[in-house]
Structure formats: C-alpha cells, structure tokens
Design a protein around this motif. Structure first.
Motif: not given
Length: 79
Positions: A3-12
């Motif tokens: 289960x994901x609890x935090x999103x630390x980064x997104x890169x396109x």
C-alpha cells in the motif's frame, strides 16, 4: 500486499512517466517503490507498467513488468 502511503516524486520523459514513493508491505512500514508507465503506441497497444518494491536495506522485494492488456497509458505533456 503493498500500500502506497506517500508519493515522493513524478518524472515525465517523452512517453514515459515514473512515480516514486514509500509504503507498507504486508502492513509493515519502511518500504519504497518505483512505478514506470510507458505509452508505447496508441491507442493502448503494447503499453507497459513496471513496478519495483524495495525494503529498508534497498533489496528488491518484488518486481512486476507487464504489458497492459486493455486500457491505454497516456503520458501527456504541454506543448
């Protein structure tokens, strides 16, 4: 179960998006994940999803690398 609890980064990058974050593996904290979705062709032909989950010692717990059967990954970028 993860289960994901935090999103630390997104890169396109072109037609690929990478998500990274932290979560719980079987209810235990201290894990992180990286998920990569790739828009290979439209509409929805051969798009892929790769997910890797790491433990606190940076060891791979599980890896999923799958072509998506149905649906369509779309990585949209501003022009």
């Amino acid at each position: 179960r993860f289960v994901s609890v935090a999103l630390n980064g997104v890169m396109f990058d072109d037609d690929t998006v990478t998500f990274a974050g932290t979560g719980k593996w079987n209810g235990v904290s201290g894990y992180r994940f990286q998920a990569v979705a790739e828009d290979v062709a439209s509409p929805g032909n051969h798009d892929t999803l790769r997910v890797t989950i790491y433990d606190g010692a940076n060891q791979v717990v599980v890896t999923l690398d799958q072509q998506i059967d149905g649906g369509n990954v779309q990585s949209l970028r501003l022009r």
